[in-house]
Motif scaffolding. Structure first.
Motif, PDB file in Angstrom:
ATOM      1  N   ASP A 142       0.641  -1.257   0.157  1.00 30.49           N
ATOM      2  CA  ASP A 142       0.116   0.022   0.028  1.00 30.49           C
ATOM      3  C   ASP A 142       0.884   1.262  -0.241  1.00 30.49           C
ATOM      4  N   GLN A 143       0.384   2.212  -0.702  1.00 31.02           N
ATOM      5  CA  GLN A 143       1.350   3.360  -1.024  1.00 31.02           C
ATOM      6  C   GLN A 143       1.304   4.161   0.283  1.00 31.02           C
ATOM      7  N   GLY A 144       0.559   4.034   1.243  1.00 28.71           N
ATOM      8  CA  GLY A 144       0.554   4.638   2.552  1.00 28.71           C
ATOM      9  C   GLY A 144       1.883   4.332   3.481  1.00 28.71           C
ATOM     10  N   VAL A 145       2.103   3.057   3.265  1.00 33.65           N
ATOM     11  CA  VAL A 145       3.418   2.725   3.917  1.00 33.65           C
ATOM     12  C   VAL A 145       4.680   3.461   3.427  1.00 33.65           C
ATOM     13  N   PHE A 146       4.626   3.754   2.018  1.00 35.36           N
ATOM     14  CA  PHE A 146       5.743   4.612   1.546  1.00 35.36           C
ATOM     15  C   PHE A 146       5.567   5.910   2.012  1.00 35.36           C
ATOM     16  N   GLU A 147       4.468   6.456   1.898  1.00 33.70           N
ATOM     17  CA  GLU A 147       4.305   7.867   2.504  1.00 33.70           C
ATOM     18  C   GLU A 147       4.591   8.277   3.812  1.00 33.70           C
ATOM     19  N   GLU A 148       4.377   7.156   4.719  1.00 36.68           N
ATOM     20  CA  GLU A 148       4.899   7.207   6.208  1.00 36.68           C
ATOM     21  C   GLU A 148       6.363   7.231   6.231  1.00 36.68           C
ATOM     22  N   ILE A 149       7.077   6.400   5.558  1.00 38.02           N
ATOM     23  CA  ILE A 149       8.529   6.459   5.407  1.00 38.02           C
ATOM     24  C   ILE A 149       9.060   7.754   5.054  1.00 38.02           C
ATOM     25  N   MET A 150       8.453   8.468   4.140  1.00 37.13           N
ATOM     26  CA  MET A 150       8.820   9.661   3.682  1.00 37.13           C
ATOM     27  C   MET A 150       8.717  10.670   4.782  1.00 37.13           C
ATOM     28  N   VAL A 151       7.537  10.851   5.245  1.00 36.97           N
ATOM     29  CA  VAL A 151       7.197  11.682   6.479  1.00 36.97           C
ATOM     30  C   VAL A 151       8.341  11.683   7.614  1.00 36.97           C
ATOM     31  N   SER A 152       8.624  10.368   8.057  1.00 38.29           N
ATOM     32  CA  SER A 152       9.545   9.873   9.045  1.00 38.29           C
ATOM     33  C   SER A 152      10.779  10.371   8.737  1.00 38.29           C
ATOM     34  N   LEU A 153      11.281  10.220   7.420  1.00 39.87           N
ATOM     35  CA  LEU A 153      12.501  10.663   7.101  1.00 39.87           C
ATOM     36  C   LEU A 153      12.747  12.147   7.133  1.00 39.87           C
ATOM     37  N   LYS A 154      11.842  12.795   6.911  1.00 41.18           N
ATOM     38  CA  LYS A 154      11.852  14.263   6.923  1.00 41.18           C
ATOM     39  C   LYS A 154      11.671  14.876   8.138  1.00 41.18           C
ATOM     40  N   GLU A 155      11.124  14.148   9.012  1.00 42.36           N
ATOM     41  CA  GLU A 155      10.760  14.770  10.505  1.00 42.36           C
ATOM     42  C   GLU A 155      12.154  14.217  11.487  1.00 42.36           C
ATOM     43  N   ASP A 156      12.416  13.016  11.286  1.00 42.32           N
ATOM     44  CA  ASP A 156      13.503  12.777  12.124  1.00 42.32           C
ATOM     45  C   ASP A 156      14.220  11.399  11.598  1.00 42.32           C
ATOM     46  N   ARG A 157      15.053  11.714  10.600  1.00 43.96           N
ATOM     47  CA  ARG A 157      15.795  10.589  10.142  1.00 43.96           C
ATOM     48  C   ARG A 157      16.608   9.585  10.745  1.00 43.96           C
TER      49      ARG A 157
END
Length: 279
Positions: A142-157
């Motif tokens: 599901d695309q939502g999994v990858f969207e969560e990864i991107m958010v997390s990388l930008k917030e606190d890599r």
């Protein structure tokens, strides 16, 4: 540690790629996964060299000791880097071993450049044929999994990398297949990558469709995947890849997580050597 220097085909920028090259014999090119570096292969190199093989490992652009340009993290650019490694070292009769994201470069290389230099392929916990779930790829993630990864990388890599490492190796309350210091070490390796490369490569392995590349493979292929992989689910990846490559060997490691290069290193090394050295 050594470097090859190349010119980026798109930007014209000079790029240095860091690599190691040990021993002599049939060349085995180790392509690391995201978000690590060539150091992830530490527990494979000695056994492969001891088996009479020449072992080359390199850092993908943006990771480890390689150059960290702003652009060039699509799979065509990354595969051009692999091509330049093979050509500048003049490797022939080589075996490509692609782990996770690295499996994408391996299959794209064979599709784009053919098998003149490559005689065998190994895919370990690899992302092909197509990870993202779409209207015509219902078996994907599901695309939502990858969207969560991107958010997390930008917030606190770094925080993301810390959590990701536990999932990567299957660490849980009752299961500790890697030590805490080793988890810290792998987090450190991942933290060396540029933030830009980490994000852009996550987009690349999530969204790139390798189905045509996989279907074009005509060299002997070994596929290895753990059935407890929570990072690259086996049903969305290697189950499908194995069905798409006629005559491929498919080994499923029971209870193995994504990072089986460490948790199942003895079995993996034996299987690699057996396949690479067979007629």
């Amino acid at each position: 540690m050594k470097f090859i220097t190349k010119q980026d085909a798109t930007t014209g920028e000079e790029i240095q790629l860091s690599y190691t090259d040990f021993s002599a014999g049939r060349p085995v090119v180790l392509i690391h996964g995201w978000p690590l570096s060539k150091e992830m292969w530490e527990y494979q190199v000695d056994d492969l060299v001891s088996a009479g093989l020449r072992v080359i490992a390199y850092d993908r652009r943006g990771f480890g000791h390689s150059a960290k340009p702003w652009q060039g993290y699509d799979y065509d650019s990354l595969t051009e880097d692999l091509r330049d490694i093979l050509e500048q070292l003049d490797l022939r009769d080589a075996v490509l071993v692609g782990f996770s994201m690295g499996g994408g470069e391996a299959v794209r290389y064979l599709s784009r450049y053919g098998s003149e230099r490559v005689s065998k392929l190994v895919l370990v916990s690899a992302v092909p044929p197509f990870l993202a779930k779409t209207s015509e790829n219902s078996e994907g993630v599901d695309q939502g999994v990858f969207e969560e990864i991107m958010v997390s990388l930008k917030e606190d890599r770094i925080g993301f990398l810390d959590d990701f490492g536990k999932k990567f190796f299957g660490v849980s309350l009752m299961n500790h297949p890697v030590s805490a210091p080793l988890l810290d070490y792998y987090r450190m390796l991942a933290s060396v990558a540029s933030p830009r490369a980490t994000q852009q490569c996550a987009l690349a392995f999530a969204q790139t469709d390798f189905r045509a590349d996989v279907q074009a493979i005509r060299v002997p292929t070994l596929i290895i995947h753990g059935d407890a992989d929570q990072t690259v689910p086996i049903n969305a990846s290697s189950d499908r890849t194995a069905a798409m490559i006629p005559g491929s060997q498919y080994l499923v490691y029971e209870d193995a997580p994504h990072g089986l290069f460490y948790t199942h290193k003895e079995k993996l090394n034996q299987d690699l050597i057996s396949f690479i050295t067979s007629a």
